[in-house]
Design an enzyme around this catalytic site. Sequence first.
Site, PDB file in Angstrom:
ATOM      1  N   HIS A  55      11.927  -4.947  -0.801  1.00 50.18           N
ATOM      2  CA  HIS A  55      12.333  -4.561  -2.002  1.00 50.18           C
ATOM      3  C   HIS A  55      13.685  -5.649  -2.532  1.00 50.18           C
ATOM      4  CE1 HIS A  55      10.013  -1.426  -2.661  1.00 50.18           C
ATOM      5  NE2 HIS A  55      10.482  -0.247  -1.921  1.00 50.18           N
ATOM      6  N   THR A 101       3.745  -0.993  -5.125  1.00 53.51           N
ATOM      7  CA  THR A 101       3.901  -1.624  -3.602  1.00 53.51           C
ATOM      8  C   THR A 101       2.778  -1.136  -2.416  1.00 53.51           C
ATOM      9  OG1 THR A 101       6.351  -1.046  -3.806  1.00 53.51           O
ATOM     10  CG2 THR A 101       5.727  -1.931  -1.904  1.00 53.51           C
TER      11      THR A 101
HETATM   12  P1  A3P Z   1       2.998   7.276 -10.304  1.00 53.85           P
HETATM   13  O1  A3P Z   1       4.130   7.934  -9.740  1.00 53.85           O
HETATM   14  O2  A3P Z   1       2.879   6.912 -11.606  1.00 53.85           O
HETATM   15  O3  A3P Z   1       1.649   8.133  -9.895  1.00 53.85           O
HETATM   16  P2  A3P Z   1       5.061   2.334  -4.985  1.00 53.85           P
HETATM   17  O4  A3P Z   1       3.819   2.114  -4.144  1.00 53.85           O
HETATM   18  O5  A3P Z   1       5.675   1.189  -5.267  1.00 53.85           O
HETATM   19  O6  A3P Z   1       5.967   3.351  -4.373  1.00 53.85           O
HETATM   20  O7  A3P Z   1       4.641   2.828  -6.488  1.00 53.85           O
HETATM   21  C1  A3P Z   1       4.174   4.151  -6.450  1.00 53.85           C
HETATM   22  C2  A3P Z   1       3.144   4.275  -7.566  1.00 53.85           C
HETATM   23  O8  A3P Z   1       2.030   3.773  -7.318  1.00 53.85           O
HETATM   24  C3  A3P Z   1       2.910   5.742  -8.089  1.00 53.85           C
HETATM   25  O9  A3P Z   1       2.724   6.020  -9.437  1.00 53.85           O
HETATM   26  C4  A3P Z   1       1.551   5.997  -7.403  1.00 53.85           C
HETATM   27  O10 A3P Z   1       0.871   6.999  -7.475  1.00 53.85           O
HETATM   28  C5  A3P Z   1       1.048   4.632  -7.599  1.00 53.85           C
HETATM   29  N1  A3P Z   1      -0.097   4.379  -6.539  1.00 53.85           N
HETATM   30  C6  A3P Z   1      -0.039   4.834  -5.026  1.00 53.85           C
HETATM   31  N2  A3P Z   1      -1.217   4.166  -4.499  1.00 53.85           N
HETATM   32  C7  A3P Z   1      -1.797   3.877  -5.541  1.00 53.85           C
HETATM   33  C8  A3P Z   1      -3.306   2.907  -5.552  1.00 53.85           C
HETATM   34  N3  A3P Z   1      -3.982   2.721  -4.449  1.00 53.85           N
HETATM   35  N4  A3P Z   1      -3.762   2.579  -6.646  1.00 53.85           N
HETATM   36  C9  A3P Z   1      -2.744   2.474  -7.855  1.00 53.85           C
HETATM   37  N5  A3P Z   1      -1.895   3.256  -7.973  1.00 53.85           N
HETATM   38  C10 A3P Z   1      -1.285   3.768  -6.858  1.00 53.85           C
END
Ligand code: A3P
Length: 307
Positions: free
Chosen positions: A115, A51
């Site tokens: 969500h 997200t």
């Molecule tokens: P991990 O816990 O596997 O590291 P959301 O944003 O839906 O909460 O998802 C969180 C996941 O996206 C986490 O994965 C986080 O590290 C990763 N994430 C956050 N920022 C990101 C970015 N700029 N590029 C790629 N992944 C990212």
Amino acid sequence: PRERGWRTRYLYFFQDFWCQSTEIQSITKFQNHFQAKDTDIIIATIPKSGTTWLKALAFAVANRCRFPPSKKNHPLLTSNSHALVPFFDYTVYGGRFDHLPDFSNMVEPRLFGTHIPYHALAKSIQDSKCKILYICRNTLDTVLSSWIFLNKVKPEDLPTLTLEEAFEMYCDGKIGYGPSWNHMLGYWNESKARPEKILFLKYEDLKKDINFHVKKLGEFLGCPFTIEEENKGLIESIIKLCSFENMKELEVNKSGTFGSNFENKYLFRKAEIGDWVNYFSPSMVEKLSKILQEKLNGSGLSFELLY
Ligand code: A3P
């Protein structure tokens, strides 16, 4: 009194999905009040599927004329993407029941996150020509990411959630906004019926070829990159601005907070594909894979667990 524990805590089965009592209030307000505009962009996800990243990318792509991505004062350098692209379910319609948001000062295109499953979105979103960007991720990495995140942000009176408990909750479908397979299928099926309305993305595909996907975002949102923009390196600037490495190190993401109690730093962990291999036993992998195979059977939606 209700038992306090992870399995019983807050979650209610509401309109065919699980959510917390505070979310029922904000979702109801949203469903009754929100009027979509054709220019709106909605980023929809199941929690912990990418997200934060997709919000940043969509904001950067859609606003690249107003905010050139290589400029030192780009909003994504000083604000977390959840502040720039607020959630309907927490921020926009959060707070007191009698408080409704005022959108009059919001510049178009308006970007929102949610969500909420497709079937429970405000009807005007389904009926208007606004665009929806959906991202999901292989479920084993999502379970792992959720488990670690939930323990970081949990209320003090809840015990530590074990990986086994988190896993079983996922397998039962009893997670916030879940079952996750219903969530994914709702958007997936609609994206097949209305490909001009919903762009269905997978986290792993973005990791594999982000250049292609940034271009695709531009095309889908009706603002394709011109040859001149491409030659100027705009796509590369957006990729860099929204990259995990860049966002994680920003001051706002190291020390800032979002919502009432979440620290931005917990949004950034490893951002790897397949970290689940370090946590789940073969029998757990087999169990969840079987459930997903059965639930997604015949839909055309599938996930590779490792790339
Ligand atoms: P991990 O816990 O596997 O590291 P959301 O944003 O839906 O909460 O998802 C969180 C996941 O996206 C986490 O994965 C986080 O590290 C990763 N994430 C956050 N920022 C990101 C970015 N700029 N590029 C790629 N992944 C990212």
